[in-house]
Design an enzyme around this catalytic site. Sequence first.
Site, PDB file in Angstrom:
ATOM      1  N   LYS A 198    -101.124  39.084 -25.386  1.00  0.00           N
ATOM      2  CA  LYS A 198    -100.903  38.164 -24.259  1.00  0.00           C
ATOM      3  C   LYS A 198     -99.723  37.226 -24.495  1.00  0.00           C
ATOM      4  O   LYS A 198     -98.952  36.956 -23.560  1.00  0.00           O
ATOM      5  CB  LYS A 198    -102.182  37.394 -23.901  1.00  0.00           C
TER       6      LYS A 198
ATOM      7  N   HIS B 154     -96.098  33.371 -34.673  1.00  0.00           N
ATOM      8  CA  HIS B 154     -95.648  33.160 -33.291  1.00  0.00           C
ATOM      9  C   HIS B 154     -94.249  32.530 -33.275  1.00  0.00           C
ATOM     10  O   HIS B 154     -93.416  32.898 -32.455  1.00  0.00           O
ATOM     11  CB  HIS B 154     -96.651  32.294 -32.531  1.00  0.00           C
TER      12      HIS B 154
ATOM     13  N   THR C 104     -99.692  24.215 -29.025  1.00  0.00           N
ATOM     14  CA  THR C 104    -100.950  23.472 -28.975  1.00  0.00           C
ATOM     15  C   THR C 104    -101.683  23.468 -30.313  1.00  0.00           C
ATOM     16  O   THR C 104    -102.631  22.707 -30.487  1.00  0.00           O
ATOM     17  CB  THR C 104    -101.884  24.089 -27.926  1.00  0.00           C
TER      18      THR C 104
ATOM     19  N   ASP D 236     -98.780  27.726 -24.869  1.00  0.00           N
ATOM     20  CA  ASP D 236     -99.527  28.748 -25.605  1.00  0.00           C
ATOM     21  C   ASP D 236    -100.255  28.082 -26.778  1.00  0.00           C
ATOM     22  O   ASP D 236     -99.611  27.728 -27.768  1.00  0.00           O
ATOM     23  CB  ASP D 236     -98.540  29.815 -26.075  1.00  0.00           C
TER      24      ASP D 236
ATOM     25  N   ARG E 217     -90.371  33.854 -31.674  1.00  0.00           N
ATOM     26  CA  ARG E 217     -89.466  33.125 -30.763  1.00  0.00           C
ATOM     27  C   ARG E 217     -88.123  32.798 -31.413  1.00  0.00           C
ATOM     28  O   ARG E 217     -87.205  32.320 -30.737  1.00  0.00           O
ATOM     29  CB  ARG E 217     -90.095  31.783 -30.350  1.00  0.00           C
TER      30      ARG E 217
ATOM     31  N   GLY F 167    -107.694  38.922 -24.537  1.00  0.00           N
ATOM     32  CA  GLY F 167    -108.500  38.723 -25.732  1.00  0.00           C
ATOM     33  C   GLY F 167    -107.626  38.441 -26.936  1.00  0.00           C
ATOM     34  O   GLY F 167    -106.396  38.354 -26.840  1.00  0.00           O
ATOM     35  N   ALA F 168    -108.287  38.297 -28.080  1.00  0.00           N
ATOM     36  CA  ALA F 168    -107.579  38.124 -29.344  1.00  0.00           C
ATOM     37  C   ALA F 168    -106.737  39.359 -29.621  1.00  0.00           C
ATOM     38  O   ALA F 168    -107.195  40.481 -29.435  1.00  0.00           O
ATOM     39  CB  ALA F 168    -108.591  37.920 -30.470  1.00  0.00           C
TER      40      ALA F 168
ATOM     41  N   GLU G  80     -94.671  19.855 -29.551  1.00  0.00           N
ATOM     42  CA  GLU G  80     -96.030  19.942 -30.095  1.00  0.00           C
ATOM     43  C   GLU G  80     -96.937  19.046 -29.266  1.00  0.00           C
ATOM     44  O   GLU G  80     -96.683  17.856 -29.142  1.00  0.00           O
ATOM     45  CB  GLU G  80     -96.059  19.472 -31.565  1.00  0.00           C
TER      46      GLU G  80
END
Lengths: 167, 167, 167
Positions: free
Chosen positions: B15, B50, B35, B81, B54, B10-11, B63
Amino acid sequence: MSRLTLVLGGARSGKSRFAESLARQHGGPRTYIATAEPFDDEMRQRIARHRDQRAGDGWQTLEAPLDPAAVLPREGLVLLDCVTVWLGNLMHHGRDLKAEVTKLCAALEACPAEVILVSNEVGLSIVPENAMARRFRDEQGLANQALAAIADNVFFIAAGLPLKLKG
Amino acid sequence: MSRLTLVLGGARSGKSRFAESLARQHGGPRTYIATAEPFDDEMRQRIARHRDQRAGDGWQTLEAPLDPAAVLPREGLVLLDCVTVWLGNLMHHGRDLKAEVTKLCAALEACPAEVILVSNEVGLSIVPENAMARRFRDEQGLANQALAAIADNVFFIAAGLPLKLKG
Amino acid sequence: MSRLTLVLGGARSGKSRFAESLARQHGGPRTYIATAEPFDDEMRQRIARHRDQRAGDGWQTLEAPLDPAAVLPREGLVLLDCVTVWLGNLMHHGRDLKAEVTKLCAALEACPAEVILVSNEVGLSIVPENAMARRFRDEQGLANQALAAIADNVFFIAAGLPLKLKG
């Protein structure tokens, strides 16, 4: 031998397909209890899609949008798909959902046939703004708890894959 | 050796972080397929967060908001992702989501690199009132089923903790 | 011996009942930390229902809608039900949710009593249209991750049945 199996999952989780794969393992006569009342085209298409998946598989189909307990066969394998649509019908018709769930549980416990139930898990989001939606998710959650309590096997399906919760 | 891994959740379930921890176990070159198309500030912040996670980890970032299949590297480890944002972009641009999912599945099956996919489970609530939301959750559920069917490993993440569904 | 247990689940998943069954296995003094602020009749009924379930069971009940960390007992068994309502209260009162979660985590790690936390998983639906709902599900998801990271045992409850995620 399993007598009562509950298959839980979200929308488009593959729960119906999984329940049908379980049902196909049964050698005897198979009865499909359909609960949907087609209110609109979207639902009509959904019903048709599920029918197509069963086509040619030799199922006897019974339509029981409001009282599946009354049509439960005495033998073979029964697949009731799904509890969520049935509860929605009951709410739409102003019935007492808790009383109807209690009645179905009693009928299932007395039924000599093997039964597989499909039901939705609907409570894993934020609280809906709509009061009827809140009431529905409460009734659905309580129904799932009641059915899981008397089930021999309970599966949770995600992305078509089963996770065994009981049995 | 695992080839295709699907990480569902889920949000804010952790994950992406879990998928990145899997990816770090791979010794070879690592490619991150992003994405997201930043439509607004909320999404821009999310992308940046995010990226920060990384940072300095030696990822090559590609991209691919509409066609990740076209940029899949031939070697090393690929982290895509996420499937959900990609499906949202496709819907926004009026594409045929089922055809695009089929295309991605074919590309994944032909890809010699190890791939980790991150995707959302979005079907565990009451039926959304919004028709587009209903359509999206159907497409997302079907996509998850299709990807899980070809995946070697499938994890469901809740509160940062993995539950193995397959593999 | 378990020290910190997190019980996750959806609405009407049976998570409170499961947490109470865990609590009853503890022989010592039991403290129930209630987080609900009754804003309306629906919530008042919900509180009353949960109280009824504990009735006569010998619990000391503490009301802590905003600062459960401040009332954590030093011994026995503590059941905090639930994190989700507490986060909702914090948001309603304009508090910094991340700071408050960090504070609770620190208090839990320093607490010599055995603690059971009940919390909702709210992120398994499509993105809510309401910005505050989106923010809440993000904060809830992050809080669940933070609490799960320091918990010794984590359970996910569906239809009243536990699935162990950790421990």
